[in-house]
Design a protein around this motif. Structure first.
Motif, PDB file in Angstrom:
ATOM      1  N   SER A 303       0.830  -1.214   0.000  1.00 21.75           N
ATOM      2  CA  SER A 303       0.000   0.000   0.000  1.00 21.75           C
ATOM      3  C   SER A 303       0.859   1.257   0.000  1.00 21.75           C
ATOM      4  CB  SER A 303      -0.924   0.011   1.221  1.00 21.75           C
ATOM      5  OG  SER A 303      -0.171   0.100   2.418  1.00 21.75           O
ATOM      6  N   VAL A 304       2.180   1.064   0.131  1.00 23.85           N
ATOM      7  CA  VAL A 304       3.130   2.173   0.050  1.00 23.85           C
ATOM      8  C   VAL A 304       4.061   1.921  -1.128  1.00 23.85           C
ATOM      9  CG1 VAL A 304       5.017   3.386   1.226  1.00 23.85           C
ATOM     10  CG2 VAL A 304       3.057   2.534   2.540  1.00 23.85           C
ATOM     11  N   VAL A 305       4.216   2.921  -1.969  1.00 25.95           N
ATOM     12  CA  VAL A 305       5.184   2.813  -3.068  1.00 25.95           C
ATOM     13  C   VAL A 305       6.475   3.474  -2.626  1.00 25.95           C
ATOM     14  CG1 VAL A 305       3.508   2.649  -4.926  1.00 25.95           C
ATOM     15  CG2 VAL A 305       4.231   4.897  -4.167  1.00 25.95           C
ATOM     16  N   SER A 306       7.578   2.759  -2.794  1.00 29.38           N
ATOM     17  CA  SER A 306       8.865   3.286  -2.358  1.00 29.38           C
ATOM     18  C   SER A 306       9.967   3.039  -3.382  1.00 29.38           C
ATOM     19  CB  SER A 306       9.265   2.652  -1.012  1.00 29.38           C
ATOM     20  OG  SER A 306       9.284   1.233  -1.124  1.00 29.38           O
ATOM     21  N   VAL A 390       7.816   9.902  -9.340  1.00 28.55           N
ATOM     22  CA  VAL A 390       6.587  10.072  -8.555  1.00 28.55           C
ATOM     23  C   VAL A 390       5.799  11.283  -9.063  1.00 28.55           C
ATOM     24  CG1 VAL A 390       5.657  10.570  -6.263  1.00 28.55           C
ATOM     25  CG2 VAL A 390       7.559   8.966  -6.513  1.00 28.55           C
ATOM     26  N   ALA A 391       6.508  12.370  -9.298  1.00 26.20           N
ATOM     27  CA  ALA A 391       5.841  13.572  -9.806  1.00 26.20           C
ATOM     28  C   ALA A 391       5.165  13.293 -11.143  1.00 26.20           C
ATOM     29  CB  ALA A 391       6.854  14.706  -9.962  1.00 26.20           C
ATOM     30  N   ALA A 426       2.782  11.239   2.366  1.00 29.55           N
ATOM     31  CA  ALA A 426       4.071  10.567   2.388  1.00 29.55           C
ATOM     32  C   ALA A 426       4.059   9.541   3.512  1.00 29.55           C
ATOM     33  CB  ALA A 426       5.188  11.570   2.618  1.00 29.55           C
ATOM     34  N   VAL A 427       4.756   8.429   3.300  1.00 28.24           N
ATOM     35  CA  VAL A 427       4.792   7.356   4.289  1.00 28.24           C
ATOM     36  C   VAL A 427       6.235   6.910   4.457  1.00 28.24           C
ATOM     37  CG1 VAL A 427       3.946   5.078   4.957  1.00 28.24           C
ATOM     38  CG2 VAL A 427       2.504   6.575   3.545  1.00 28.24           C
ATOM     39  N   GLY A 428       6.736   6.982   5.680  1.00 26.86           N
ATOM     40  CA  GLY A 428       8.092   6.512   5.945  1.00 26.86           C
ATOM     41  C   GLY A 428       9.136   7.373   5.253  1.00 26.86           C
ATOM     42  N   GLN A 429      10.271   6.736   4.914  1.00 25.55           N
ATOM     43  CA  GLN A 429      11.383   7.438   4.302  1.00 25.55           C
ATOM     44  C   GLN A 429      11.297   7.331   2.778  1.00 25.55           C
ATOM     45  OE1 GLN A 429      13.688   9.270   6.038  1.00 25.55           O
ATOM     46  NE2 GLN A 429      12.339   8.824   7.777  1.00 25.55           N
ATOM     47  N   GLY A 430      10.740   8.349   2.157  1.00 31.46           N
ATOM     48  CA  GLY A 430      10.691   8.388   0.706  1.00 31.46           C
ATOM     49  C   GLY A 430       9.542   7.642   0.077  1.00 31.46           C
ATOM     50  N   PHE A 432       5.237   6.735  -0.483  1.00 34.68           N
ATOM     51  CA  PHE A 432       3.983   7.457  -0.627  1.00 34.68           C
ATOM     52  C   PHE A 432       2.817   6.482  -0.680  1.00 34.68           C
ATOM     53  CE2 PHE A 432       7.266  10.097  -2.475  1.00 34.68           C
ATOM     54  CZ  PHE A 432       7.023  11.334  -1.905  1.00 34.68           C
ATOM     55  N   ASP A 433       1.659   6.943  -0.228  1.00 30.27           N
ATOM     56  CA  ASP A 433       0.430   6.171  -0.386  1.00 30.27           C
ATOM     57  C   ASP A 433       0.297   5.788  -1.860  1.00 30.27           C
ATOM     58  OD1 ASP A 433      -2.498   5.830  -1.050  1.00 30.27           O
ATOM     59  OD2 ASP A 433      -2.684   6.107   1.120  1.00 30.27           O
TER      60      ASP A 433
END
Length: 538
Positions: A303-306, A390-391, A426-430, A432-433
């Motif tokens: 559920s988080v993309v990193s 990401v952008a 944002a989720v964690g280090q770098g 995103f949801d």
């Protein structure tokens, strides 16, 4: 519930991190203050956070006694509802006198509703409604709309494109999707136009509610549309995506089973969508709402993309558009290698320098390495490429919505964006949801409809208030915010307080809000909704 303070949210809004479809070099003003090494960790990440930041028997269901208090919510009494039902049934038996009295009653209640809502908070109270093929039977649609008026609603959001089908008559449907009404002999029946017309007769404003980037399973099975689907690095589409999606869970009462997301950069999906949208606009709705303006949300850690391979940017058009954001050959090749492998190495940089010796720096939209020579390390280049990717993913969502909203607003009617308050975090280090629903970058000229569906339990609406507060904190000045609530009148449901309790909390916390909507008619009238959905078609 919130993992960021109001101050943090406000500071995120100050970074203008937006890519444009025209590929202009507009990111320079974004990168310039961030490329200094001392601002890298705090500034760059905060910046991206900001952007992702008749034959049918219609049951005569009684309205609960608590709902008879018209002074509080503009609702009709049990006796008035019964009288209207009797008048309607008599009118459809063919008596001219009964038809006249029924029409007079509709006009009377429409005027009464208008006056009541003008002096009662909220001034606009809407309900979400799905129509079924059986609603074309005599008197059925009228019964639904009469009940909506009896509940005190003055607006109704009718699903016009949902679950891979469109609410257009088969005889006029030129889209890639099947018509929702596919009954032999009813090819020319225009249920959406009928809902708008009959809604207006009752003093209701009727919006068309449309799925957006979720095009449905039928679309995904077309051999001529395979190239339009959103994909990850391994070629996976959202058809095989294992997900637990709050929005889909909420809509389960409507029977949604089809969730297939498209590549928002592909010109074919834009043409297909605009074809349906323009056909809907020909029915003259009072507004259009756009839902599913995002990517899917996966379960657990997914559920988080990193990492770049997790992003839905490997569709044909999305990938090519990303490459085109490069401003020289070094930039294009570096982007290509990063997207292909998921990382870059020192060897990649050396090889690219050898391939294009006449170019000094790899360049892409917004990059300005001259502001800091220290930014030439491979790790920092790779970090830049991650945030660029990401952008790029996010900008596809924003561009798709902006494009869809233009013909609506040209008609002089509201266009609205439906979104999750927490889907741009944002989720964690770098990370995103995974939905990458950058609603804080949606046009402020549109209505904002945050789905405040948080589960606080049956006793309070605190987390719902927090979700709405987050949206108000980040909304541009003048943006009309109209929260969407999930629930029923007079009772808690699915770990949510009653609608009365939720609305009272909103009114106390945000007196400036003057419109809300309720999901959904099927929750308030579940038995009647099932009867309409599964009736014996004549």
């Amino acid at each position: 519930m919130l993992n960021q303070s109001v101050g943090t949210e406000s500071s995120q809004r100050s970074f203008p991190f937006v890519l444009h479809a025209g590929m202009s070099n507009c990111l320079i003003k974004f990168y310039r203050p961030l490329l200094a090494l001392r601002l890298w960790r705090s500034g760059y990440r905060a910046l991206v956070t900001a952007m992702v930041t008749g034959g049918l028997v219609y049951p005569q269901l009684p309205i609960k006694p608590a709902l008879a208090e018209a002074t509080a919510y503009c609702q009709l009494s049990v006796e008035e509802v019964s009288e209207t039902d009797n008048l309607r049934q008599a009118a459809f038996k063919g008596g001219q006198d009964a038809q006249k009295r029924y029409k007079e009653r509709l006009a009377e209640y429409a005027d009464r509703l208008r006056q009541c809502r003008s002096r009662t908070w909220p001034q606009n109270q809407a309900i979400w409604l799905r129509l079924y093929p059986c609603d074309i039977q005599e008197g059925v649609l009228e019964a639904v709309l009469d009940r909506i008026v009896a509940r005190g609603y003055n607006q109704v959001y009718v699903e016009a494109f949902y679950d891979g089908q469109v609410l257009l008559p088969e005889a006029e449907n030129k889209s890639p999707w099947p018509s929702a009404v596919r009954i032999p002999g009813s090819e020319k029946v225009d249920l959406l136009a009928e809902a708008i017309k009959k809604g207006h007769e009752r003093g209701l404003k009727v919006y068309a509610w449309m799925f957006s980037m979720n095009f449905g399973y039928v679309y995904s099975q077309r051999s001529d549309r395979q190239q339009t689907l959103a994909r990850r690095a391994n070629g996976q589409t959202s058809i095989s995506e294992s997900s637990k999606d709050t929005e889909t869970d909420i809509k389960a009462a409507e029977g949604d089973v089809s969730k297939v997301f498209i590549d928002p950069y592909h010109p074919q999906v834009r043409r297909d969508y605009m074809l349906v949208l323009n056909a809907i606009l020909q029915r003259k709705p009072d507004g259009v709402l756009f839902d599913y303006i995002r990517y899917p949300r996966s379960t657990g850690a997914a559920s988080v993309v990193s990492k770049v391979q997790d992003l839905w940017i490997y569709g044909e058009a999305a990938q090519q558009t990303l490459y085109q954001r490069a401003l020289n050959q070094k930039g294009r090749e570096l982007i290509r290698r990063y997207v292909t492998k998921g990382f870059i190495s020192g060897g990649d940089v050396d090889e690219i320098n050898a391939l294009y010796p006449k170019e000094s720096e790899p360049m892409w939209q917004g990059r300005n390495p001259n502001s800091s020579k220290a930014l030439q390390s491979v790790a920092q280049l790779q970090s830049e490429l991650w945030y660029l990717s990401v952008a790029h993913a996010v900008q596809g969502v924003v561009d798709f919505l902006t494009l869809a909203g233009q013909p609506v607003q040209r008609q002089g009617i509201p266009a609205g964006a439906v979104f999750f308050p927490g889907a741009n975090k944002a989720v964690g280090q770098g990370g995103f949801d995974s939905r990458l629903q950058a609603w804080d970058r949606f046009p402020g000229s549109m209505e904002w409809h945050p789905m405040a569906y948080a589960n606080c339990g049956d006793k309070n609406a605190n987390c719902i208030i927090e979700e709405i507060q987050r949206v108000l904190n980040m909304a541009p000045k003048g943006t009309q915010v109209i929260p969407a609530l999930a629930g029923t009148w007079g009772a808690s449901i699915k770990s949510r307080p009653s609608l009365e309790a939720q609305m009272l909390a909103i009114r106390r916390a945000f007196p400036q809000i003057n419109g809300v909507s309720h999901f959904a008619y099927s929750w308030q009238e579940p038995e009647a909704d099932r009867d309409r959905k599964y009736c014996q078609q004549q």
